[in-house]
Design a protein around this motif. Structure first.
Motif, PDB file in Angstrom:
ATOM      1  N   VAL A   1     -27.686  20.180   7.154  1.00  0.00           N
ATOM      2  CA  VAL A   1     -26.442  20.675   6.561  1.00  0.00           C
ATOM      3  C   VAL A   1     -26.446  20.326   5.079  1.00  0.00           C
ATOM      4  N   GLN A   2     -26.081  21.282   4.273  1.00  0.00           N
ATOM      5  CA  GLN A   2     -25.981  21.038   2.827  1.00  0.00           C
ATOM      6  C   GLN A   2     -24.599  21.434   2.338  1.00  0.00           C
ATOM      7  N   LEU A   3     -24.075  20.644   1.431  1.00  0.00           N
ATOM      8  CA  LEU A   3     -22.776  20.907   0.833  1.00  0.00           C
ATOM      9  C   LEU A   3     -22.946  21.078  -0.668  1.00  0.00           C
ATOM     10  N   GLN A   4     -22.179  21.995  -1.228  1.00  0.00           N
ATOM     11  CA  GLN A   4     -22.244  22.251  -2.667  1.00  0.00           C
ATOM     12  C   GLN A   4     -20.833  22.362  -3.213  1.00  0.00           C
ATOM     13  N   GLY A   5     -20.454  21.398  -4.026  1.00  0.00           N
ATOM     14  CA  GLY A   5     -19.142  21.412  -4.631  1.00  0.00           C
ATOM     15  C   GLY A   5     -19.160  22.156  -5.954  1.00  0.00           C
ATOM     16  N   SER A   6     -18.009  22.729  -6.291  1.00  0.00           N
ATOM     17  CA  SER A   6     -17.897  23.437  -7.562  1.00  0.00           C
ATOM     18  C   SER A   6     -16.460  23.376  -8.051  1.00  0.00           C
ATOM     19  N   GLY A   7     -16.322  23.475  -9.371  1.00  0.00           N
ATOM     20  CA  GLY A   7     -15.004  23.446  -9.973  1.00  0.00           C
ATOM     21  C   GLY A   7     -15.090  23.068 -11.429  1.00  0.00           C
ATOM     22  N   PRO A   8     -13.975  23.104 -12.141  1.00  0.00           N
ATOM     23  CA  PRO A   8     -13.986  22.801 -13.563  1.00  0.00           C
ATOM     24  C   PRO A   8     -14.237  21.330 -13.829  1.00  0.00           C
ATOM     25  N   GLY A   9     -14.938  21.058 -14.888  1.00  0.00           N
ATOM     26  CA  GLY A   9     -15.221  19.686 -15.256  1.00  0.00           C
ATOM     27  C   GLY A   9     -14.135  19.049 -16.102  1.00  0.00           C
ATOM     28  N   LEU A  10     -13.252  19.889 -16.651  1.00  0.00           N
ATOM     29  CA  LEU A  10     -12.217  19.391 -17.551  1.00  0.00           C
ATOM     30  C   LEU A  10     -10.890  20.041 -17.191  1.00  0.00           C
ATOM     31  N   VAL A  11      -9.884  19.201 -16.995  1.00  0.00           N
ATOM     32  CA  VAL A  11      -8.545  19.675 -16.648  1.00  0.00           C
ATOM     33  C   VAL A  11      -7.547  18.965 -17.546  1.00  0.00           C
ATOM     34  N   TYR A  32     -15.442  18.715  16.486  1.00  0.00           N
ATOM     35  CA  TYR A  32     -15.460  17.272  16.210  1.00  0.00           C
ATOM     36  C   TYR A  32     -15.993  16.931  14.826  1.00  0.00           C
ATOM     37  N   VAL A  33     -16.083  17.912  13.962  1.00  0.00           N
ATOM     38  CA  VAL A  33     -16.530  17.657  12.586  1.00  0.00           C
ATOM     39  C   VAL A  33     -15.357  17.837  11.629  1.00  0.00           C
ATOM     40  N   SER A  34     -15.222  16.905  10.707  1.00  0.00           N
ATOM     41  CA  SER A  34     -14.214  17.001   9.657  1.00  0.00           C
ATOM     42  C   SER A  34     -14.905  17.157   8.322  1.00  0.00           C
ATOM     43  N   TRP A  35     -14.207  17.803   7.396  1.00  0.00           N
ATOM     44  CA  TRP A  35     -14.757  18.079   6.062  1.00  0.00           C
ATOM     45  C   TRP A  35     -13.843  17.398   5.052  1.00  0.00           C
ATOM     46  N   SER A  36     -14.427  16.471   4.321  1.00  0.00           N
ATOM     47  CA  SER A  36     -13.636  15.514   3.562  1.00  0.00           C
ATOM     48  C   SER A  36     -13.840  15.636   2.063  1.00  0.00           C
ATOM     49  N   TRP A  37     -12.847  15.107   1.360  1.00  0.00           N
ATOM     50  CA  TRP A  37     -12.942  14.930  -0.087  1.00  0.00           C
ATOM     51  C   TRP A  37     -12.813  13.440  -0.388  1.00  0.00           C
ATOM     52  N   CYS A  96     -17.534  16.154  -1.842  1.00  0.00           N
ATOM     53  CA  CYS A  96     -17.157  16.676  -0.541  1.00  0.00           C
ATOM     54  C   CYS A  96     -18.203  16.181   0.457  1.00  0.00           C
ATOM     55  N   ALA A  97     -17.767  15.977   1.686  1.00  0.00           N
ATOM     56  CA  ALA A  97     -18.655  15.352   2.665  1.00  0.00           C
ATOM     57  C   ALA A  97     -18.344  15.840   4.070  1.00  0.00           C
ATOM     58  N   ARG A  98     -19.362  15.800   4.893  1.00  0.00           N
ATOM     59  CA  ARG A  98     -19.244  16.097   6.318  1.00  0.00           C
ATOM     60  C   ARG A  98     -19.026  14.788   7.046  1.00  0.00           C
ATOM     61  N   ARG A 100     -18.554  13.024  10.874  1.00  0.00           N
ATOM     62  CA  ARG A 100     -18.472  12.962  12.325  1.00  0.00           C
ATOM     63  C   ARG A 100     -18.833  11.530  12.711  1.00  0.00           C
ATOM     64  N   ALA A 101     -17.841  10.739  12.879  1.00  0.00           N
ATOM     65  CA  ALA A 101     -17.962   9.294  13.117  1.00  0.00           C
ATOM     66  C   ALA A 101     -18.401   8.573  11.839  1.00  0.00           C
ATOM     67  N   ALA A 102     -19.154   9.226  11.025  1.00  0.00           N
ATOM     68  CA  ALA A 102     -19.565   8.684   9.728  1.00  0.00           C
ATOM     69  C   ALA A 102     -19.756   9.850   8.775  1.00  0.00           C
ATOM     70  N   PHE A 103     -19.862   9.519   7.489  1.00  0.00           N
ATOM     71  CA  PHE A 103     -20.118  10.573   6.501  1.00  0.00           C
ATOM     72  C   PHE A 103     -21.612  10.846   6.494  1.00  0.00           C
ATOM     73  N   THR A 104     -22.005  11.982   7.048  1.00  0.00           N
ATOM     74  CA  THR A 104     -23.422  12.243   7.279  1.00  0.00           C
ATOM     75  C   THR A 104     -24.075  13.108   6.212  1.00  0.00           C
TER      76      THR A 104
END
Length: 116
Positions: A1-11, A32-37, A96-98, A100-104
């Motif tokens: 599983v791969q995650l790719q975050g995106s968004g502005p660097g300056l707010v 049973y999977v949660s998607w976290s920040w 951002c992270a996956r 399931r019992a731990a951040f995998t």
């Protein structure tokens, strides 16, 4: 599983920060999977912000005082963080992270700076 975050660097202060995490290799509705920040800053250290569960239910860290909102788009396999009324104290690397019992799985992190 791969995650790719995106968004502005300056707010700017008082504005709303919006970040998106794209997930590859697994459906975000997998049981049973949660998607976290999670964010990390020199001042506050590592801080769990919240998550969206496989059911679509959401959970938030109470310390964010109702400023955070997490949503998902199952058609795009993405989930999004919105943080309102940001201040320079919200400057951090946002992950951002996956979970399931731990951040995998984690993305590489997005540096966000809030200007005053």
């Amino acid at each position: 599983v791969q995650l790719q975050g995106s968004g502005p660097g300056l707010v700017k202060s008082s504005q709303t920060l919006s970040l998106t995490c794209s997930v590859f290799g697994e459906s975000i509705t997998t049981n049973y999977v949660s998607w976290s920040w999670i964010r990390q800053s020199p001042v506050k250290g590592l801080e769990y912000m919240g998550a969206v569960q496989w059911t679509g239910a959401t959970y938030y860290n109470p310390s964010l005082k109702n400023r955070a909102s997490i949503s998902w788009d199952t058609s795009k396999n993405q989930f999004t963080l919105q943080l309102t009324s940001v201040t320079p104290e919200d400057s951090a690397v946002y992950f951002c992270a996956r979970e399931r019992a731990a951040f995998t799985s984690w993305d590489q992190g997005t540096q966000v700076t809030v200007s005053s």
